[in-house]
Scaffold this active site. Structure first.
Site, mmCIF file in Angstrom:
data_model
loop_
_atom_site.group_PDB
_atom_site.id
_atom_site.type_symbol
_atom_site.label_atom_id
_atom_site.label_comp_id
_atom_site.label_asym_id
_atom_site.label_seq_id
_atom_site.Cartn_x
_atom_site.Cartn_y
_atom_site.Cartn_z
ATOM 1 N N ASP A 1 5.296 54.774 22.589
ATOM 2 C CA ASP A 1 4.014 54.363 21.674
ATOM 3 C C ASP A 1 4.430 54.820 20.326
ATOM 4 O O ASP A 1 3.856 54.244 19.514
ATOM 5 C CB ASP A 1 2.885 54.963 22.379
ATOM 6 C CG ASP A 1 2.381 54.368 23.623
ATOM 7 O OD1 ASP A 1 2.872 53.182 23.953
ATOM 8 O OD2 ASP A 1 1.741 55.092 24.428
ATOM 9 N N ASP B 1 1.840 57.353 30.575
ATOM 10 C CA ASP B 1 1.357 58.047 29.441
ATOM 11 C C ASP B 1 1.526 59.418 29.664
ATOM 12 O O ASP B 1 1.421 59.973 30.992
ATOM 13 C CB ASP B 1 0.158 57.500 28.886
ATOM 14 C CG ASP B 1 0.352 56.032 28.129
ATOM 15 O OD1 ASP B 1 1.326 55.898 27.713
ATOM 16 O OD2 ASP B 1 -0.712 55.450 28.323
#
Length: 139
Positions: free
Chosen positions: A130, A114
Site C-alpha cells: 500500500d 495488512d
C-alpha cells in the site's frame, strides 16, 4: 536499460512485501497486535477482503481483474517506452511493485494481509505494498 532496472526494482519490492507479509502471518496472526509505540504505532494483523478503507469488501475477483488490467497497462507502458523519463519510469514501477504484492495476496489467499496501524490518528491498517502504491501515486 532504465526500464529493466525499474522493473527489477518492482520485483524487489514484491519480494520485500511478500516476506514481510509472511512474517506478519506467522507472528502477528496469533497475537493480533503488538504495540511498537504504545497508542501511537502498532503492528496489527488484518485480513482485508476489500481495498483501501474497506471499500469493495468481498469483491476479490473484481479487484483481481481490475488490478491485473491496470498493472498490465502500466507494465506495457514501461516496456514499450510510452513513459520515457527516468523518474516517472521508477515511480510507475513502484506502483507496479505494490500492486503486484497485493494482487498476489488476493489470488493466493483471497485477502490482503495488512499490519501497520497508526493508532494515534486511528488510520486504516495498511501494508508495505500500500505504501508503494501511495508513494508512487503521490510522486
Amino acid at each position: 536499460m532504465k526500464r529493466y532496472l525499474a522493473l527489477l526494482m518492482s520485483v524487489v519490492l514484491v519480494v520485500i512485501d511478500q516476506v514481510i507479509k509472511e512474517v506478519a502471518y506467522a507472528n502477528l496472526r496469533p497475537v493480533d497486535t503488538v504495540p511498537l509505540i504504545e497508542d501511537v504505532l502498532h503492528l496489527t494483523y488484518l485480513e482485508n477482503t476489500g481495498m483501501a478503507f474497506g471499500m469493495m469488501r468481498d469483491q476479490t475477483w473484481l479487484l483481481v481483474w481490475g488490478t491485473g488490467l491496470v498493472l498490465l497497462i502500466l507494465v506495457l507502458a514501461v516496456m514499450i517506452g510510452k513513459i520515457k523519463e527516468t523518474f516517472p519510469v521508477f515511480v510507475v514501477c513502484t506502483i507496479i511493485g505494490g500492486g503486484i504484492g497485493n494482487l498476489i495476496d488476493r489470488v493466493y489467499r483471497g485477502y490482503v494481509i495488512d499490519y501497520i496501524y497508526v493508532k494515534l490518528i486511528d488510520f486504516a491498517i495498511f501494508n508495505f505494498a500500500d505504501m508503494c502504491v501511495t508513494v508512487g501515486t503521490i510522486l
